[in-house]
Design a protein around this motif. Structure first.
Motif: not given
Length: 104
Positions: A52-55, A61-63
């Motif tokens: 999982s990588v922060i967009k 920041k929360e997606s």
């Protein structure tokens, strides 16, 4: 005296299941043509890695974006082999993306 049977174990790993199946079929054809007996290919459990990588670090920041990498594995056991079998296996031309491990 009892004859000692030699056994070679071939492990194949790839990210693409179609390529690994074609390679396993090719190995079995070569082994059977040389007079040895092939057991397999046995499909081993697929190894799945999820990341999982922060967009975006500031605005979103929360997606997260999720990525998945699957490693397919096959196992082939070769018994009753001769020197021609070993020579054919060592001179085998494998496609890109297939990792082969041969153990005695």
């Amino acid at each position: 005296m009892a004859r000692v049977k030699q056994k070679i174990r071939v492990k194949l790993r790839s990210y693409d299941s179609r390529i690994i199946d074609k390679t396993a079929k090719k190995i079995i054809e070569i082994v059977e043509r040389s007079g040895a007996i092939a057991h397999g290919p046995v499909p081993l459990p697929t190894e799945t890695k999820k990341i999982s990588v922060i967009k975006s670090p500031h605005v979103h920041k929360e997606s997260f974006e999720q990525f998945e990498m699957r490693v397919h594995k096959r196992l082939i056991d070769i018994t009753d082999m001769n020197s021609k079998t070993i020579d054919d296996l060592t001179s085998l031309d494998l496609p890109a993306g297939v990792d082969i491990e041969i153990k005695q």
